[in-house]
Design a protein around this motif. Structure first.
Motif, short mmCIF file in Angstrom:
data_model
loop_
_atom_site.label_atom_id
_atom_site.label_comp_id
_atom_site.label_asym_id
_atom_site.label_seq_id
_atom_site.Cartn_x
_atom_site.Cartn_y
_atom_site.Cartn_z
N ILE A 1 6.29 -25.50 -8.80
CA ILE A 1 5.57 -24.50 -9.57
C ILE A 1 6.44 -23.26 -9.66
N ILE A 2 6.66 -22.81 -10.88
CA ILE A 2 7.48 -21.63 -11.16
C ILE A 2 6.54 -20.52 -11.63
N ASP A 3 6.61 -19.36 -10.97
CA ASP A 3 5.78 -18.25 -11.43
C ASP A 3 6.60 -16.99 -11.72
N THR A 4 7.83 -17.22 -12.13
CA THR A 4 8.73 -16.14 -12.52
C THR A 4 9.61 -16.65 -13.65
N ASP A 5 10.39 -15.78 -14.24
CA ASP A 5 11.30 -16.22 -15.29
C ASP A 5 12.36 -17.14 -14.71
N LEU A 6 12.71 -18.18 -15.45
CA LEU A 6 13.70 -19.15 -15.00
C LEU A 6 15.09 -18.71 -15.43
N ASP A 7 15.97 -18.57 -14.46
CA ASP A 7 17.36 -18.28 -14.77
C ASP A 7 18.21 -19.35 -14.11
N GLU A 8 19.52 -19.22 -14.22
CA GLU A 8 20.41 -20.26 -13.69
C GLU A 8 20.26 -20.46 -12.18
N GLU A 9 20.11 -19.37 -11.43
CA GLU A 9 19.97 -19.47 -9.97
C GLU A 9 18.68 -20.21 -9.59
N LEU A 10 17.62 -19.89 -10.27
CA LEU A 10 16.34 -20.55 -9.99
C LEU A 10 16.41 -22.03 -10.34
N ILE A 11 17.05 -22.35 -11.46
CA ILE A 11 17.23 -23.76 -11.86
C ILE A 11 18.03 -24.51 -10.79
N GLU A 12 19.07 -23.88 -10.25
CA GLU A 12 19.86 -24.52 -9.18
C GLU A 12 18.99 -24.79 -7.95
N ASN A 13 18.11 -23.87 -7.59
CA ASN A 13 17.20 -24.07 -6.46
C ASN A 13 16.26 -25.24 -6.71
N VAL A 14 15.73 -25.32 -7.92
CA VAL A 14 14.84 -26.43 -8.28
C VAL A 14 15.59 -27.75 -8.20
#
Length: 117
Positions: free
Chosen positions: A15-28
């Motif tokens: 579940i993502i509740d913030t804007d998705l950027d490259e760092e967040l995508i890498e974490n996912v």
């Protein structure tokens, strides 16, 4: 912020509740890879909460990741009120054998039931 949960041994919820950027995508992607290491084939429940934004570059990065690991995915449920994201799911039929369905935020429970089948 990224929250994860398990519906079953081979089903990961993100579940993502913030804007998705490259760092967040890498974490996912790291969370998905951890699950793939344990199970040959997994299903993913992916929810983008209302108000979160997904940039096109981050979307392409995630699609590339999915294509590279397509044999590891049984099902992917995408829950979002981003119309362009839900409408783009038809493309998957052309490039991925994975069963992918998109749902609105109001259809969240339907998505959870479908991914758990």
């Amino acid at each position: 912020m990224v929250s994860t949960f398990e519906l079953a041994e081979n089903v990961v919820g993100i579940i993502i509740d913030t804007d998705l950027d490259e760092e967040l995508i890498e974490n996912v992607q790291a969370k998905i890879l951890d699950k793939i290491e344990v199970h040959e084939e997994i299903s993913i429940f992916f929810e983008i909460k209302r108000g979160s934004k997904l940039g096109f570059k981050a979307f392409l990065e995630q699609m590339t990741f999915n294509l590279n690991h397509t044999r590891s995915f049984r099902k992917i449920a995408v829950v979002s009120d981003l119309d362009w994201l839900r409408n783009s799911m038809f493309i998957k039929d052309l490039i991925m054998p994975t069963d992918i369905k998109s749902f609105t935020n109001e259809e969240r429970l339907t998505a959870l039931a479908w991914i758990s089948e």
